[in-house]
Enzyme design. Structure first.
Site, PDB file in Angstrom:
ATOM      1  N   ASP A 177     -34.317  -5.764  -5.805  1.00  0.00           N
ATOM      2  CA  ASP A 177     -33.033  -6.448  -5.659  1.00  0.00           C
ATOM      3  C   ASP A 177     -33.141  -7.932  -6.146  1.00  0.00           C
ATOM      4  O   ASP A 177     -34.274  -8.579  -6.277  1.00  0.00           O
ATOM      5  CB  ASP A 177     -32.844  -6.478  -4.219  1.00  0.00           C
ATOM      6  CG  ASP A 177     -31.582  -6.547  -3.719  1.00  0.00           C
ATOM      7  OD1 ASP A 177     -31.075  -5.533  -3.148  1.00  0.00           O
ATOM      8  OD2 ASP A 177     -31.033  -7.747  -3.741  1.00  0.00           O
TER       9      ASP A 177
ATOM     10  N   GLU B  39     -23.980   8.821  -1.217  1.00  0.00           N
ATOM     11  CA  GLU B  39     -24.783   8.846   0.086  1.00  0.00           C
ATOM     12  C   GLU B  39     -23.840   9.163   1.084  1.00  0.00           C
ATOM     13  O   GLU B  39     -22.940   8.568   1.306  1.00  0.00           O
ATOM     14  CB  GLU B  39     -25.700   7.530   0.015  1.00  0.00           C
ATOM     15  CG  GLU B  39     -26.467   7.407   1.219  1.00  0.00           C
ATOM     16  CD  GLU B  39     -27.412   8.644   1.425  1.00  0.00           C
ATOM     17  OE1 GLU B  39     -28.088   9.178   0.518  1.00  0.00           O
ATOM     18  OE2 GLU B  39     -27.329   9.750   2.378  1.00  0.00           O
TER      19      GLU B  39
ATOM     20  N   CYS C 155     -17.768   0.662   4.942  1.00  0.00           N
ATOM     21  CA  CYS C 155     -17.099   1.480   4.060  1.00  0.00           C
ATOM     22  C   CYS C 155     -15.729   2.296   4.305  1.00  0.00           C
ATOM     23  O   CYS C 155     -15.116   2.745   3.402  1.00  0.00           O
ATOM     24  CB  CYS C 155     -18.249   2.576   3.768  1.00  0.00           C
ATOM     25  SG  CYS C 155     -19.635   1.948   3.164  1.00  0.00           S
TER      26      CYS C 155
HETATM   27  P1  NAD Z   1     -25.785  -3.717   0.508  1.00  0.00           P
HETATM   28  O1  NAD Z   1     -24.901  -4.834   0.339  1.00  0.00           O
HETATM   29  O2  NAD Z   1     -26.261  -3.828   2.061  1.00  0.00           O
HETATM   30  O3  NAD Z   1     -26.955  -3.887  -0.416  1.00  0.00           O
HETATM   31  C1  NAD Z   1     -26.469  -3.789  -1.772  1.00  0.00           C
HETATM   32  C2  NAD Z   1     -27.681  -4.591  -2.620  1.00  0.00           C
HETATM   33  O4  NAD Z   1     -27.557  -4.530  -3.868  1.00  0.00           O
HETATM   34  C3  NAD Z   1     -27.836  -6.003  -2.019  1.00  0.00           C
HETATM   35  O5  NAD Z   1     -29.170  -6.299  -1.325  1.00  0.00           O
HETATM   36  C4  NAD Z   1     -27.663  -7.056  -3.195  1.00  0.00           C
HETATM   37  O6  NAD Z   1     -28.303  -7.845  -3.353  1.00  0.00           O
HETATM   38  C5  NAD Z   1     -28.013  -5.925  -4.393  1.00  0.00           C
HETATM   39  N1  NAD Z   1     -27.543  -6.237  -5.686  1.00  0.00           N
HETATM   40  C6  NAD Z   1     -26.574  -6.437  -6.156  1.00  0.00           C
HETATM   41  N2  NAD Z   1     -26.367  -6.583  -7.521  1.00  0.00           N
HETATM   42  C7  NAD Z   1     -27.711  -6.617  -7.898  1.00  0.00           C
HETATM   43  C8  NAD Z   1     -28.126  -6.419  -9.183  1.00  0.00           C
HETATM   44  N3  NAD Z   1     -27.532  -6.839 -10.193  1.00  0.00           N
HETATM   45  N4  NAD Z   1     -29.358  -6.153  -9.333  1.00  0.00           N
HETATM   46  C9  NAD Z   1     -30.221  -5.964  -8.072  1.00  0.00           C
HETATM   47  N5  NAD Z   1     -29.801  -5.798  -6.923  1.00  0.00           N
HETATM   48  C10 NAD Z   1     -28.495  -6.211  -6.634  1.00  0.00           C
HETATM   49  O7  NAD Z   1     -24.749  -2.223   0.438  1.00  0.00           O
HETATM   50  P2  NAD Z   1     -25.045  -1.048   1.191  1.00  0.00           P
HETATM   51  O8  NAD Z   1     -24.508  -0.794   2.494  1.00  0.00           O
HETATM   52  O9  NAD Z   1     -26.556  -0.618   0.645  1.00  0.00           O
HETATM   53  O10 NAD Z   1     -23.866  -0.014   0.191  1.00  0.00           O
HETATM   54  C11 NAD Z   1     -24.495   0.084  -1.379  1.00  0.00           C
HETATM   55  C12 NAD Z   1     -23.447   1.185  -1.635  1.00  0.00           C
HETATM   56  O11 NAD Z   1     -23.710   2.330  -1.071  1.00  0.00           O
HETATM   57  C13 NAD Z   1     -21.990   0.949  -1.817  1.00  0.00           C
HETATM   58  O12 NAD Z   1     -21.258   1.188  -2.514  1.00  0.00           O
HETATM   59  C14 NAD Z   1     -21.550   1.752  -0.279  1.00  0.00           C
HETATM   60  O13 NAD Z   1     -20.192   1.963  -0.380  1.00  0.00           O
HETATM   61  C15 NAD Z   1     -22.462   2.891  -0.624  1.00  0.00           C
HETATM   62  N6  NAD Z   1     -22.756   3.439   0.849  1.00  0.00           N
HETATM   63  C16 NAD Z   1     -23.055   2.777   1.885  1.00  0.00           C
HETATM   64  C17 NAD Z   1     -23.259   3.294   3.259  1.00  0.00           C
HETATM   65  C18 NAD Z   1     -23.914   2.491   4.441  1.00  0.00           C
HETATM   66  O14 NAD Z   1     -24.064   3.051   5.444  1.00  0.00           O
HETATM   67  N7  NAD Z   1     -23.815   1.082   4.146  1.00  0.00           N
HETATM   68  C19 NAD Z   1     -23.461   4.803   3.210  1.00  0.00           C
HETATM   69  C20 NAD Z   1     -23.062   5.450   2.130  1.00  0.00           C
HETATM   70  C21 NAD Z   1     -22.667   4.876   0.967  1.00  0.00           C
HETATM   71  C1  UGA Z   2     -19.788   6.222   7.650  1.00  0.00           C
HETATM   72  C2  UGA Z   2     -19.839   7.896   7.532  1.00  0.00           C
HETATM   73  O1  UGA Z   2     -19.970   8.506   8.587  1.00  0.00           O
HETATM   74  C3  UGA Z   2     -21.133   8.392   6.552  1.00  0.00           C
HETATM   75  O2  UGA Z   2     -21.205   9.676   6.300  1.00  0.00           O
HETATM   76  C4  UGA Z   2     -20.785   7.524   5.288  1.00  0.00           C
HETATM   77  O3  UGA Z   2     -22.142   7.595   4.444  1.00  0.00           O
HETATM   78  C5  UGA Z   2     -20.758   5.995   5.422  1.00  0.00           C
HETATM   79  O4  UGA Z   2     -19.736   5.662   6.397  1.00  0.00           O
HETATM   80  C6  UGA Z   2     -20.575   5.217   4.484  1.00  0.00           C
HETATM   81  O5  UGA Z   2     -19.991   5.721   3.387  1.00  0.00           O
HETATM   82  O6  UGA Z   2     -20.984   4.024   4.306  1.00  0.00           O
HETATM   83  P1  UGA Z   2     -21.004   4.409   9.164  1.00  0.00           P
HETATM   84  O7  UGA Z   2     -19.937   3.938   8.904  1.00  0.00           O
HETATM   85  O8  UGA Z   2     -22.262   4.219   9.402  1.00  0.00           O
HETATM   86  O9  UGA Z   2     -20.865   6.091   8.247  1.00  0.00           O
HETATM   87  O10 UGA Z   2     -20.544   4.976  10.791  1.00  0.00           O
HETATM   88  P2  UGA Z   2     -19.695   6.047  11.367  1.00  0.00           P
HETATM   89  O11 UGA Z   2     -20.640   6.873  12.728  1.00  0.00           O
HETATM   90  O12 UGA Z   2     -19.194   7.065  10.446  1.00  0.00           O
HETATM   91  O13 UGA Z   2     -18.884   5.005  12.296  1.00  0.00           O
HETATM   92  C7  UGA Z   2     -17.721   4.396  11.688  1.00  0.00           C
HETATM   93  C8  UGA Z   2     -17.001   3.789  12.446  1.00  0.00           C
HETATM   94  O14 UGA Z   2     -16.069   4.497  13.293  1.00  0.00           O
HETATM   95  C9  UGA Z   2     -17.780   2.873  13.699  1.00  0.00           C
HETATM   96  O15 UGA Z   2     -17.152   1.780  14.090  1.00  0.00           O
HETATM   97  C10 UGA Z   2     -17.516   3.910  14.858  1.00  0.00           C
HETATM   98  O16 UGA Z   2     -17.790   3.244  15.951  1.00  0.00           O
HETATM   99  C11 UGA Z   2     -16.177   4.599  14.710  1.00  0.00           C
HETATM  100  N1  UGA Z   2     -15.934   5.672  15.183  1.00  0.00           N
HETATM  101  C12 UGA Z   2     -16.741   6.893  14.881  1.00  0.00           C
HETATM  102  C13 UGA Z   2     -15.045   5.953  16.476  1.00  0.00           C
HETATM  103  O17 UGA Z   2     -14.525   4.924  16.613  1.00  0.00           O
HETATM  104  N2  UGA Z   2     -14.985   7.059  16.858  1.00  0.00           N
HETATM  105  C14 UGA Z   2     -15.506   8.214  16.696  1.00  0.00           C
HETATM  106  O18 UGA Z   2     -15.456   9.223  17.373  1.00  0.00           O
HETATM  107  C15 UGA Z   2     -16.597   7.999  15.691  1.00  0.00           C
END
Ligand code: NAD
Ligand code: UGA
Length: 464
Positions: A39, A163, A278
């Site tokens: 990172d 993911e 997201c």
């Molecule tokens: P995040 O902001 O927590 O992490 C991203 C990281 O990438 C940061 O730490 C940042 O410093 C680093 N970064 C950015 N540019 C970089 C570079 N050039 N080299 C090295 N590091 C670099 O984001 P996240 O929540 O992990 O989400 C990442 C992706 O996954 C997004 O596209 C999001 O939509 C997707 N996603 C997130 C979730 C979730 O629950 N947060 C779930 C599924 C998918």
């Molecule tokens: C969501 C999806 O569930 C994941 O599958 C996906 O990978 C992720 O987004 C992503 O792409 O970032 P997340 O945002 O971590 O996961 O959490 P959720 O459990 O989906 O909840 C999302 C929001 O909906 C929260 O604010 C939660 O409180 C709300 N929620 C959820 C409701 O208001 N009602 C429900 O019945 C369920």
């Protein structure tokens, strides 16, 4: 294990909510692979190396500790690790664009593209590049073009492996996922690359849950999965507004419809609104994609999911305001929860942020309480800090308050001694349950005026 004994060298760029936990799980399950997470944020990397991980996720530290230093490494050193790895996951952030063409809707791909260019610059051998971030459809094609424009005659295969983990349950989701989706081109090289990624997950996940598809289907499925999940919440939230008008109970309605196996009972909890980094971003990304292809009706359909969410947040504030005799000015209002959901410290796009700002605009005295998210709440509300109180202890937060609003469904809030809280509040005392997690009748019997979501209000005097 000596370096040469590792059968695969995997790099992940981006040590955030997705990169950190996913790679920790791969490393824990596959000691035969070397897994390195890089990172640009040095503080974050140092935190991953310590026992104070940069994110709060139940069970994560145990998984990290199983592999850290054995076959799991955290570093800021990008170039050397690009050279050494055969497989590179890219899990950097892809926020909504805030400027130029597509501002407010399309994904900002600058971080992703920078990674592609860094990989191209440092690579000295062929590699598989895995899209872990959520990306607009056809990003893989664009990335392939950037990577192929190298003068070293190197070959890069792009695989999409979106993911699906949810925060708060990331470890369970990674250990036992409903499915893992792996998309690639259907050429000889593409299929070989796809199999190489399938092989990683097959170390602990049954093969029938490893789904494969073409690249575009995999990219689109991620946006559609999040949009469908959010759509269910907006659907039930829209019905919660109607329930309040007709004295129906949204939990009873959700239970009744959820018994139909075609509908199913999950994701039907009415709430103050969905948050998280997201849902909104991915729906808007889908909306933008549809608009780009001239599918305006389809775009409007999905955009309405976000509009209902905005409506639900503002409806909640209006309920507070009108219940408190149309003025919250100088009233102390305790917010129970700031995280966007329980079991996470993440506050990105949390409905609590909008609600705090709206209450502040009305000059309320807001006290924010949360067991894990106060640090992030303070950062989010930086400009307002001297006007807001932060208090981890909910009893202290509620002390002398006029009202409590439950914004996050932390178990902790179900277990509090509400008689003790009520005794120390201003009267009449109000409680707004934005998550429907409390025992409303019991609260009413204590003396509270109770405003659940999508259920009849329980009030001790004629409603204003
Ligand atoms: P995040 O902001 O927590 O992490 C991203 C990281 O990438 C940061 O730490 C940042 O410093 C680093 N970064 C950015 N540019 C970089 C570079 N050039 N080299 C090295 N590091 C670099 O984001 P996240 O929540 O992990 O989400 C990442 C992706 O996954 C997004 O596209 C999001 O939509 C997707 N996603 C997130 C979730 C979730 O629950 N947060 C779930 C599924 C998918
Ligand atoms: C969501 C999806 O569930 C994941 O599958 C996906 O990978 C992720 O987004 C992503 O792409 O970032 P997340 O945002 O971590 O996961 O959490 P959720 O459990 O989906 O909840 C999302 C929001 O909906 C929260 O604010 C939660 O409180 C709300 N929620 C959820 C409701 O208001 N009602 C429900 O019945 C369920």
């Amino acid at each position: 294990m000596a370096e040469e004994k590792f059968t695969k060298r995997i790099l992940c760029i981006g040590a955030g909510y997705v990169g950190g936990p996913t790679m920790a799980m791969i490393a824990a399950k596959c000691p035969q692979y070397k897994v390195t997470v890089v990172d640009i944020n040095e503080d974050k990397i140092n935190a991953w190396k310590s026992d104070e991980l940069p994110i709060y996720e139940p069970g994560l530290l145990d998984v990290v500790k199983q592999a850290r230093g054995r076959n799991l490494f955290f570093t800021t050193e990008l170039e050397k690790n690009i050279k050494e790895s055969e497989i590179i996951f890219v899990s950097v952030n892809t926020p909504t664009k805030t400027f130029g063409e597509g501002a407010g809707k399309s994904a900002d791909l600058q971080y992703w593209e920078k990674c592609a260019r860094d990989i191209r610059g440092a690579a000295e051998s062929d590699k598989i590049i895995v899209e872990k971030s959520t990306l607009p459809v056809k990003t893989a094609i664009a990335m392939e073009r950037i990577l192929s424009a190298n003068e070293k005659d190197l070959h890069f295969d792009i695989v999409s492996n979106p993911e699906f983990l949810a925060e708060g349950t990331a470890i369970r989701d990674l250990e036992n996922p409903d499915r893992v989706l792996i998309g690639s081109k259907e050429t000889e090289n593409g299929l070989k690359a796809r199999e190489s990624i399938v092989e990683i997950f097959a170390n602990w996940i049954p093969r029938d849950r490893l789904i494969t598809s073409n690249l575009m289907s995999a990219e689109l499925s991620k946006l559609v999965a999040n949009s469908f999940l959010a759509q269910r919440i907006s659907s039930i939230n829209s019905i919660s507004a109607l329930c309040e008008k007709v004295d129906a109970d949204v939990s009873e309605v959700a239970f009744a419809i959820g018994k139909d196996s075609r509908i199913g009972n999950r994701f039907l909890n009415a709430s103050v609104g969905f948050g998280g980094s997201c849902f909104k971003k991915d729906i808007l990304n889908l909306v933008y994609l549809c608009e780009t292809f001239g599918l305006y009706e389809v775009a409007a359909y999905w955009e309405s999911v976000v509009k209902i969410n905005d409506y639900q947040e503002s409806r909640f504030v209006q309920t507070i305001n009108s219940a408190l005799f149309n003025t919250v000015t100088n009233k102390r209002i305790a917010l129970f929860g700031f995280a966007f959901k329980a079991n996470t410290s993440d506050t990105r796009e949390s409905p609590a942020f909008y609600i705090t700002k709206k209450l502040m605009e009305e000059k309320a005295h807001v006290v924010i309480s949360d067991p894990k998210a106060l640090k992030n709440a303070k950062l989010d509300l930086k400009g307002y800090n001297n006007l807001i109180e932060y208090e981890e202890d909910p009893y202290k937060a509620a002390y002398k308050s006029h009202a409590i609003a439950v914004l996050t469904e932390w178990d902790l809030y179900k277990q509090l001694d509400y008689q003790r809280i009520y005794d120390k509040m201003e009267k009449p005392a109000f409680i707004f349950d934005g998550r429907n997690i409390l025992d409303h009748q019991k609260l009413f019997d204590i003396g509270f005026n109770v405003y659940p979501l999508g259920k009849p209000h329980l009030i001790h005097f004629k409603e204003a």
